[in-house]
Design an enzyme around this catalytic site. Structure first.
Site, short mmCIF file in Angstrom:
data_model
loop_
_atom_site.label_atom_id
_atom_site.label_comp_id
_atom_site.label_asym_id
_atom_site.label_seq_id
_atom_site.Cartn_x
_atom_site.Cartn_y
_atom_site.Cartn_z
N LYS A 227 32.58 30.18 110.97
CA LYS A 227 32.78 28.91 111.01
C LYS A 227 33.80 29.38 108.72
O LYS A 227 34.46 28.49 109.30
CB LYS A 227 31.43 28.61 110.45
CG LYS A 227 31.85 27.05 109.71
CD LYS A 227 30.32 25.90 110.11
CE LYS A 227 30.75 24.92 110.07
NZ LYS A 227 29.32 24.01 110.20
N CYS A 385 20.90 44.92 63.33
CA CYS A 385 21.98 43.93 61.97
C CYS A 385 20.88 43.02 61.48
O CYS A 385 20.12 43.30 60.43
CB CYS A 385 22.35 43.09 62.71
SG CYS A 385 24.24 42.36 61.91
N GLU A 409 21.97 35.40 52.64
CA GLU A 409 21.88 34.08 53.72
C GLU A 409 20.51 32.86 53.70
O GLU A 409 21.19 32.19 53.75
CB GLU A 409 22.38 34.92 54.59
CG GLU A 409 22.42 34.22 56.06
CD GLU A 409 22.29 34.75 57.25
OE1 GLU A 409 22.06 36.16 57.21
OE2 GLU A 409 23.23 34.35 57.98
N HIS A 511 25.83 46.85 65.41
CA HIS A 511 25.20 46.80 66.79
C HIS A 511 25.31 47.55 67.99
O HIS A 511 26.11 47.59 69.01
CB HIS A 511 25.31 45.06 67.26
CG HIS A 511 25.68 43.98 66.73
ND1 HIS A 511 24.31 43.33 66.71
CD2 HIS A 511 25.76 43.24 65.57
CE1 HIS A 511 24.40 42.30 66.16
NE2 HIS A 511 25.27 42.22 65.55
N GLU A 513 23.72 48.38 71.02
CA GLU A 513 24.05 47.57 72.11
C GLU A 513 25.15 47.26 72.79
O GLU A 513 25.04 47.39 74.30
CB GLU A 513 23.15 45.80 72.82
CG GLU A 513 23.42 44.76 71.64
CD GLU A 513 23.08 44.65 70.32
OE1 GLU A 513 23.01 45.57 69.27
OE2 GLU A 513 23.30 43.47 69.82
N1 GLN Z 1 23.51 36.84 59.96
C1 GLN Z 1 23.13 38.15 59.37
C2 GLN Z 1 25.06 38.30 58.70
O1 GLN Z 1 25.75 37.44 59.17
C3 GLN Z 1 22.77 39.08 60.31
C4 GLN Z 1 24.32 38.65 61.97
C5 GLN Z 1 23.57 39.77 62.65
O2 GLN Z 1 22.94 39.81 62.73
N2 GLN Z 1 24.69 39.76 63.89
O3 GLN Z 1 24.64 39.43 57.85
#
Ligand code: GLN
Length: 540
Positions: A227, A385, A409, A511, A513
């Protein structure tokens, strides 16, 4: 020798969003790569942001970062993981970028007094981007996914551009339309009308779908396929069932069973030479093994209801699970839930604790509590991070006894800013400067867990951050048993910390990952899961 002609596959989506066009495109990529073809993928997103870097994970899921430091759509993560090919700034295009470039050209007078219009100026700019990936490399096939759903006003310039592109490259383009075929349980039937309508919408624009990939919860009956074929002007075999799969990595196998690879190859005048790469089959088998032990990993984050926010992290854990012959049982822990005590209620069953990247102050105390719990109870810990910043703050507060230690931060006037901006970054921030993005080298200290994982002394990993470990505190940390196992080549930036007194406690500024692949689990994730599995298997 005659230069080979690149073939183009366009993927559009109909009926609803979130149909997994990225997974379908990536799966087609895997299938074509298995034939020895050189394939790349790209995503064209119709929104007006220049890139997803500033978008909330609530709206857009994870921001994926490429080696060259481009902040991209999460589908690029799927592309990299499936075809094992590095993406770059050319692989993600947004309307924002296109308009920006056209308007800048207009200001520079490059249109020589012409009226600047969607057609041809915007569409020409889009067409140029379709072939941009080819400039760096000679691909056999470029797969372009158009974000959004057919019928959206904002995707119209992209659809018009691919229509024109096909007109100019007639025999080298095919269109795959991914759609939803709902199954109504009450009446026990599939509903094809929404698909008919979205294919009709595409036809009105001048695009003829060559293949219809139907997302369904049950296999489509032949009558339903017939169909759809009749109404959508394709052959019944060109109506492909893409049934909901337990794992996204099964999708290439399911599509191969439906002969999608043969159909695509035939349309390009090619024949199928072999089945999907054996390592892909092996990998899928390894993730579906119920005999494997389950290892519980607690992911302590801010967006626990939205797994897309940490997509590359959860995929990397799955890859590492398969590499360690165990199934990962992911436990989402909201950092805010463990801010005021109750940490052990949430983490007592965890075999490993992972704190991913993040921005802003929400849930920070909960994350610090989780890192403390991991350290004090010798539970394997992986910090990514922000997860490294958290581990540093926790160590400073509870081991170095710097009770007011923090990251600037989160607390700009912290007395002990163990995580801070470098002096030169401070200047940059004041002038609107932004993040350290993309791949940077990192020296690995011999005799560390880091070296054990990577088995090399120089690595390259991707970054996305502004804040760093504050070097003023280096000695104090070292004197108290923390090891800086990874640093930038000039030794100025701390890239990885670890606590050798723990069974496995590693946190990195980068990172990892983003670089994990199903058939090549990332070494840090692999060792983190191995350590967690050890805990699990030593349980009474
Ligand atoms: N906020 C933190 C920085 O700017 C870590 C950034 C993150 O985990 N990608 O350094």
């Amino acid at each position: 020798m005659q230069k080979k002609k690149t073939k183009y596959i366009f993927i559009t989506g109909g009926v609803v969003s979130s149909l997994g066009k990225g997974i379908v495109g990536s799966s087609v990529g895997v299938l074509l790569k298995s034939q020895g073809l050189k394939v790349t993928l790209q995503k064209f997103d119709p929104y007006l942001n220049q890139d997803p870097g500033t978008m909330s994970p609530y709206q857009h899921g994870e921001v994926f970062v490429t080696d060259d430091g481009t902040e991209t759509d999460l589908d690029l993560g799927h592309y990299e993981r499936f075809v094992d090919q590095e993406m770059s700034h050319v692989n993600n295009v947004t309307s924002g970028m296109i308009f920006w470039d056209v308007l800048n050209k207009e200001r520079r007078g490059e249109y020589l007094g012409n009226t600047v219009q969607i057609i041809p100026h915007i569409t020409n700019e889009i067409k140029e981007r379709i072939t941009l990936a080819k400039k760096d490399d000679d691909f056999d096939v470029i797969i372009t996914e158009i974000g959004g759903t057919v019928g959206d006003i904002e995707s119209l310039p992209f659809l018009e551009a691919i229509r024109q592109f096909q007109f100019e490259n007639r025999d080298d383009c095919i269109h795959i339309h991914v759609t939803l075929v709902p199954y109504l349980r009450t009446s026990g039937e599939f509903k094809t009308k929404p698909t008919q309508h979205s294919v009709k919408d595409l036809r009105e624009i001048g695009i003829h779908s060559d293949v219809i990939v139907c997302r369904t919860e049950k296999p489509l009956s032949q009558a339903t396929k017939n169909k759809i074929a009749l109404f959508c002007d394709v052959r019944p075999e060109e109506v492909i069932t893409a049934i909901d799969a337990a794992s996204i990595y099964e999708v290439p196998l399911l599509l191969e069973e439906e002969n999608l690879d043969k159909i695509v190859l035939n349309k390009f005048g090619l024949v199928k030479k072999q089945n999907i790469l054996p390592e892909w089959n092996e990998y899928v088998k390894s993730i579906n093994n119920p005999d494997n032990p389950s290892v519980k990993i607690a992911l302590v984050g801010k967006y626990t209801s939205l797994s897309d926010s940490y997509l590359s992290v959860t995929e990397a854990l799955k890859h590492a699970g398969a590499a360690n012959n165990c199934n990962i049982e992911l436990e989402w822990v909201s950092a805010e839930d463990i801010e005021n005590g109750k940490v052990s209620d949430f983490l007592k069953d965890a075999n490993g604790i992972l704190i991913p990247g993040g921005f802003g102050d929400r849930g920070i105390q909960g994350k610090i509590n989780a890192a403390q719990y991991a350290r004090e109870n010798d539970i394997p810990y992986l910090g990514l991070c922000l997860g490294m910043h958290i581990a540093v703050i926790e160590f400073a507060r509870h081991v170095l006894k710097l009770e007011d230690a923090h990251s600037s931060e989160i607390k700009s006037d912290a007395k002990n800013p163990v995580i801070d901006l470098l002096p030169e970054q401070k200047e940059l921030i004041n002038t609107g400067g932004t993040m350290r993005l993309g791949s940077y080298p990192c020296k690995v200290k011999p005799g560390t867990k880091l070296e054990e994982a990577y088995k090399t002394n120089l690595i390259n990993e991707r970054h996305r951050h502004r804040y760093e470990f504050n070097n003023v505190y280096r000695e104090k940390f070292e004197e108290n048993g923390l090891v800086f196992s990874g640093t930038s080549e000039d030794n100025r930036l701390i890239e990885v910390i670890e606590i050798p007194a723990q069974s496995w406690f590693v946190a990195c500024q980068f990172h990892p990952e983003f670089k994990s692949r199903p058939t090549k689990a990332h070494p840090l994730f692999k060792d983190f899961v191995a350590a967690s599995k050890k805990i699990k298997c030593s349980e009474p």
